[in-house]
Design a protein around this motif. Structure first.
Motif, PDB file in Angstrom:
ATOM      1  N   ALA A   1      -9.168  -9.821   1.041  1.00  0.00           N
ATOM      2  CA  ALA A   1      -8.285  -9.258   2.062  1.00  0.00           C
ATOM      3  C   ALA A   1      -8.516  -7.778   2.285  1.00  0.00           C
ATOM      4  O   ALA A   1      -8.114  -7.227   3.292  1.00  0.00           O
ATOM      5  CB  ALA A   1      -6.826  -9.488   1.668  1.00  0.00           C
ATOM      6  N   PHE A   2      -9.195  -7.128   1.317  1.00  0.00           N
ATOM      7  CA  PHE A   2      -9.341  -5.688   1.407  1.00  0.00           C
ATOM      8  C   PHE A   2     -10.778  -5.218   1.563  1.00  0.00           C
ATOM      9  O   PHE A   2     -11.020  -4.108   2.011  1.00  0.00           O
ATOM     10  CB  PHE A   2      -8.763  -5.008   0.139  1.00  0.00           C
ATOM     11  CG  PHE A   2      -7.274  -5.050   0.092  1.00  0.00           C
ATOM     12  CD1 PHE A   2      -6.620  -6.135  -0.447  1.00  0.00           C
ATOM     13  CD2 PHE A   2      -6.527  -3.997   0.602  1.00  0.00           C
ATOM     14  CE1 PHE A   2      -5.234  -6.160  -0.490  1.00  0.00           C
ATOM     15  CE2 PHE A   2      -5.143  -4.035   0.559  1.00  0.00           C
ATOM     16  CZ  PHE A   2      -4.508  -5.119   0.009  1.00  0.00           C
ATOM     17  N   SER A   3     -11.748  -6.028   1.179  1.00  0.00           N
ATOM     18  CA  SER A   3     -13.120  -5.550   1.138  1.00  0.00           C
ATOM     19  C   SER A   3     -13.736  -5.474   2.517  1.00  0.00           C
ATOM     20  O   SER A   3     -13.363  -6.195   3.426  1.00  0.00           O
ATOM     21  CB  SER A   3     -13.978  -6.448   0.246  1.00  0.00           C
ATOM     22  OG  SER A   3     -14.104  -7.733   0.836  1.00  0.00           O
ATOM     23  N   SER A   4     -14.739  -4.599   2.636  1.00  0.00           N
ATOM     24  CA  SER A   4     -15.470  -4.528   3.888  1.00  0.00           C
ATOM     25  C   SER A   4     -16.366  -5.739   3.997  1.00  0.00           C
ATOM     26  O   SER A   4     -16.817  -6.306   3.010  1.00  0.00           O
ATOM     27  CB  SER A   4     -16.305  -3.251   3.928  1.00  0.00           C
ATOM     28  OG  SER A   4     -17.175  -3.195   2.829  1.00  0.00           O
TER      29      SER A   4
ATOM     30  N   ALA B   1      -9.385 -10.321   9.957  1.00  0.00           N
ATOM     31  CA  ALA B   1      -9.520  -9.184  10.870  1.00  0.00           C
ATOM     32  C   ALA B   1      -8.808  -7.983  10.274  1.00  0.00           C
ATOM     33  O   ALA B   1      -7.592  -8.006  10.102  1.00  0.00           O
ATOM     34  CB  ALA B   1      -8.928  -9.532  12.224  1.00  0.00           C
ATOM     35  N   ALA B   2      -9.561  -6.963   9.947  1.00  0.00           N
ATOM     36  CA  ALA B   2      -8.968  -5.795   9.290  1.00  0.00           C
ATOM     37  C   ALA B   2      -8.228  -4.934  10.297  1.00  0.00           C
ATOM     38  O   ALA B   2      -8.635  -4.800  11.448  1.00  0.00           O
ATOM     39  CB  ALA B   2     -10.060  -4.972   8.618  1.00  0.00           C
ATOM     40  N   ASP B   3      -7.125  -4.349   9.851  1.00  0.00           N
ATOM     41  CA  ASP B   3      -6.352  -3.445  10.690  1.00  0.00           C
ATOM     42  C   ASP B   3      -6.988  -2.057  10.730  1.00  0.00           C
ATOM     43  O   ASP B   3      -6.851  -1.338  11.709  1.00  0.00           O
ATOM     44  CB  ASP B   3      -4.926  -3.330  10.162  1.00  0.00           C
ATOM     45  CG  ASP B   3      -4.162  -4.634  10.295  1.00  0.00           C
ATOM     46  OD1 ASP B   3      -3.289  -4.887   9.450  1.00  0.00           O
ATOM     47  OD2 ASP B   3      -4.462  -5.401  11.230  1.00  0.00           O
TER      48      ASP B   3
ATOM     49  N   ALA C   1      -6.760  -5.149   5.412  1.00  0.00           N
ATOM     50  CA  ALA C   1      -5.999  -6.035   6.295  1.00  0.00           C
ATOM     51  C   ALA C   1      -4.523  -5.670   6.352  1.00  0.00           C
ATOM     52  O   ALA C   1      -3.781  -6.233   7.146  1.00  0.00           O
ATOM     53  CB  ALA C   1      -6.142  -7.479   5.838  1.00  0.00           C
ATOM     54  N   GLY C   2      -4.099  -4.737   5.517  1.00  0.00           N
ATOM     55  CA  GLY C   2      -2.702  -4.335   5.499  1.00  0.00           C
ATOM     56  C   GLY C   2      -2.508  -3.134   4.607  1.00  0.00           C
ATOM     57  O   GLY C   2      -3.433  -2.672   3.937  1.00  0.00           O
TER      58      GLY C   2
ATOM     59  N   ALA D   1      -4.172   7.345   7.115  1.00  0.00           N
ATOM     60  CA  ALA D   1      -4.364   6.148   7.930  1.00  0.00           C
ATOM     61  C   ALA D   1      -4.045   4.880   7.140  1.00  0.00           C
ATOM     62  O   ALA D   1      -3.365   3.971   7.636  1.00  0.00           O
ATOM     63  CB  ALA D   1      -5.798   6.098   8.441  1.00  0.00           C
ATOM     64  N   LEU D   2      -4.516   4.821   5.881  1.00  0.00           N
ATOM     65  CA  LEU D   2      -4.320   3.624   5.072  1.00  0.00           C
ATOM     66  C   LEU D   2      -2.847   3.347   4.816  1.00  0.00           C
ATOM     67  O   LEU D   2      -2.407   2.185   4.843  1.00  0.00           O
ATOM     68  CB  LEU D   2      -5.068   3.785   3.744  1.00  0.00           C
ATOM     69  CG  LEU D   2      -4.926   2.647   2.734  1.00  0.00           C
ATOM     70  CD1 LEU D   2      -5.359   1.310   3.325  1.00  0.00           C
ATOM     71  CD2 LEU D   2      -5.738   2.969   1.472  1.00  0.00           C
ATOM     72  N   PHE D   3      -2.072   4.394   4.581  1.00  0.00           N
ATOM     73  CA  PHE D   3      -0.663   4.218   4.241  1.00  0.00           C
ATOM     74  C   PHE D   3       0.279   4.517   5.412  1.00  0.00           C
ATOM     75  O   PHE D   3       1.474   4.714   5.214  1.00  0.00           O
ATOM     76  CB  PHE D   3      -0.307   5.081   3.031  1.00  0.00           C
ATOM     77  CG  PHE D   3      -0.950   4.597   1.762  1.00  0.00           C
ATOM     78  CD1 PHE D   3      -0.371   3.573   1.024  1.00  0.00           C
ATOM     79  CD2 PHE D   3      -2.161   5.122   1.330  1.00  0.00           C
ATOM     80  CE1 PHE D   3      -0.972   3.108  -0.139  1.00  0.00           C
ATOM     81  CE2 PHE D   3      -2.774   4.661   0.177  1.00  0.00           C
ATOM     82  CZ  PHE D   3      -2.177   3.647  -0.558  1.00  0.00           C
TER      83      PHE D   3
END
Length: 298
Positions: free
Chosen positions: A11-14, A20-22, A35-36, A141-143
């Motif tokens: 869910a997190f890896s490139s 679909a990543a956010d 993704a979140g 951006a991430l948080f």
């Protein structure tokens, strides 16, 4: 636990085609897609911890020893998950983070902590000021703290401009780190070279070795370089070791004969901020303020 970590990592890896990543976040090892927003984060890198704290993001897990004054209070609100160099994988697994942040001293442990949860490397490189701003933007951006990150970045730019103005036409500088009785100097291309960049001050000595631990020198070297300013970092004080202080190490007739010493231009930077967490937001602001105050006064 390993199976769970791998499932979470998807869910997190490139490069995950299934999700679909956010957002794509730049790290020291390339962009990573998320993704979140991570909900529980363990942080082994103190510059990252410093920046996250400035953004208002609370870490659930932190190293056992935090070294830096303004980070000390975090220990009471987060679980200890090892040291900067050695993660406690059992404690980390018990915490159950969905993201682990490593960098700098802990970067080599990325593959180890990935046995428990996805990890990103947010190491600050030699281009400290640019990397500091890049990590601030990435974490913002991430948080979902983009507005706060922009506000902090504006302040950082103002501080850099202030120290650059203060350093104009102030002569040549030499960056010295002491470790008990030992002396090492650092040039523009070194881990502390950002000081030259920020102040705009040229080096007092040419051809300084760019090794991570500096170029070992003697009091004679400092005397021959004859800097107009000495910027000093006390490694022993930074890591809490007992022993000879930077002031005691530098107090020598050869150093006392330099332009810097005679003019009172010997600046002892906050040791932990400079040696342990430089590049972290609050540490970097602190150091820039110290440089500006000294150069303005001088």
């Amino acid at each position: 636990m390993r199976a769970l970590a791998l499932t979470t990592f998807l869910a997190f890896s490139s490069g995950s085609a299934a999700i679909a990543a956010d957002i794509s976040v730049p790290t020291a090892q390339g962009d990573v897609a998320f993704a979140g927003v991570p909900q529980k984060v363990a942080v082994y890198d103190l510059p990252s911890l410093d920046t996250l704290t400035a953004l208002g993001v609370s870490a659930a897990g932190v190293p056992e020893k935090l070294y830096v004054k303004h980070l000390q209070d975090l220990a009471g609100n987060a679980a200890p998950v090892g040291t900067l160099f050695e993660p406690n994988l059992e404690a980390l697994a018990g915490l159950g983070p969905d993201l682990v942040v490593v960098g700098g001293r802990s970067a080599a442990q990325k593959s180890a902590v990935e046995q428990v949860a996805p990890a990103i490397d947010m190491t600050i490189g030699e281009d400290l000021l640019a990397d500091s701003k890049a990590r601030l933007a990435a974490f913002g951006a991430l948080f979902e703290r983009q507005d706060k990150a922009s506000e902090l970045a504006a302040t950082l730019d103002q501080k850099i401009a202030a120290v650059n103005a203060a350093g104009k036409d102030k002569g040549r500088a030499l960056i010295v780190m002491t470790n008990g009785p030992k002396l090492a100097v650092y040039g523009r291309a070194s881990r502390f070279g950002w000081i030259h960049e920020a102040t705009g001050m040229p080096e007092a000595a040419e051809h300084i070795n760019t090794a991570n631990h500096g170029d070992a020198v003697s009091h004679e070297f400092i005397a021959e370089a004859n800097p107009d300013w000495l910027f000093v970092i006390d490694r022993g004080a930074a890591v809490g070791e007992e022993g000879q202080s930077a002031e005691a190490t530098l107090k020598n007739p050869l150093v006392e004969g330099t332009n810097a010493w005679k003019a009172g231009h010997v600046v002892y930077l906050d040791a932990a901020d400079a040696y342990i967490s430089a590049g972290g937001y609050t540490s970097t602001i602190t150091l820039l303020d110290e440089l500006t105050a000294a150069l303005t006064k001088g």
